[in-house]
Scaffold this motif. Sequence first.
Motif, PDB file in Angstrom:
ATOM      1  N   HIS A  21      -3.417   7.109   2.635  1.00  8.10           N
ATOM      2  CA  HIS A  21      -3.191   8.401   3.289  1.00  8.10           C
ATOM      3  C   HIS A  21      -1.919   8.388   4.135  1.00  8.10           C
ATOM      4  N   ILE A  22      -1.653   7.289   4.768  1.00  7.55           N
ATOM      5  CA  ILE A  22      -0.431   7.170   5.571  1.00  7.55           C
ATOM      6  C   ILE A  22       0.800   7.264   4.667  1.00  7.55           C
ATOM      7  N   ARG A  23       0.773   6.579   3.511  1.00  3.85           N
ATOM      8  CA  ARG A  23       1.895   6.649   2.570  1.00  3.85           C
ATOM      9  C   ARG A  23       2.069   8.078   2.036  1.00  3.85           C
ATOM     10  N   GLU A  24       0.957   8.713   1.682  1.00  5.91           N
ATOM     11  CA  GLU A  24       1.029  10.098   1.195  1.00  5.91           C
ATOM     12  C   GLU A  24       1.617  11.013   2.261  1.00  5.91           C
ATOM     13  N   HIS A  25       1.208  10.811   3.500  1.00  5.27           N
ATOM     14  CA  HIS A  25       1.718  11.618   4.608  1.00  5.27           C
ATOM     15  C   HIS A  25       3.234  11.427   4.754  1.00  5.27           C
ATOM     16  N   ARG A  26       3.680  10.195   4.698  1.00  9.24           N
ATOM     17  CA  ARG A  26       5.118   9.917   4.797  1.00  9.24           C
ATOM     18  C   ARG A  26       5.876  10.532   3.629  1.00  9.24           C
ATOM     19  N   ASP A  27       5.294  10.434   2.418  1.00 12.81           N
ATOM     20  CA  ASP A  27       5.942  11.021   1.238  1.00 12.81           C
ATOM     21  C   ASP A  27       6.042  12.540   1.369  1.00 12.81           C
ATOM     22  N   LEU A  28       4.977  13.159   1.875  1.00  7.14           N
ATOM     23  CA  LEU A  28       5.002  14.610   2.076  1.00  7.14           C
ATOM     24  C   LEU A  28       6.012  15.013   3.149  1.00  7.14           C
ATOM     25  N   GLN A  29       6.115  14.224   4.210  1.00  4.16           N
ATOM     26  CA  GLN A  29       7.112  14.510   5.247  1.00  4.16           C
ATOM     27  C   GLN A  29       8.529  14.426   4.667  1.00  4.16           C
TER      28      GLN A  29
END
Length: 120
Positions: A21-29
Motif C-alpha cells: 500500500h505504501i508503494r502504491e501510494h507513492r506511485d499514485l503521488q
Amino acid sequence: MDTAVGRPPCNLREHREQQKHIREHRDLQEALRQTTSDLEETVDLAGLLYETNQRIGTVIDYLLKGRGTVPTGESESFEIVLDRDLNQLEGTEGDRTGGTKSPTPAGDVTMTENPVSTGD
C-alpha cells in the motif's frame, strides 16, 4: 509488544500488505505530480497557441485589407478561413459517404485572392 511503536508486532503478511500500500501510494503521488505537470504544460501551450492565433489573425487582416478584400474596420479573416475549412471538411465527409462536394459559396481563399493560382 513492539516497544518502538507501542503495538504488538504484525505478522509478515500484514507487513507485506502495508508495504504494498505504501508503494502504491507513492506511485499514485508520482502519477499525480506528472499529471499536474502535464496539465500545466498544456495550459501554457494553449495560451501560446491563442496568442499566436491572435497575431496570425492580425497579419491576415492586414494582408486582406492590402488587397481590398476586407472592408475597412471589419475582421473577416476568421470567417474566410473557417468557411474554407468547413468546405474542405464537408468535401471529406462527402468522399466518405460517397456524396459529392457542395459548391463553395465563398470560393477557395487562394482562388479568391489569387485567381492565377493553380491551387497547388
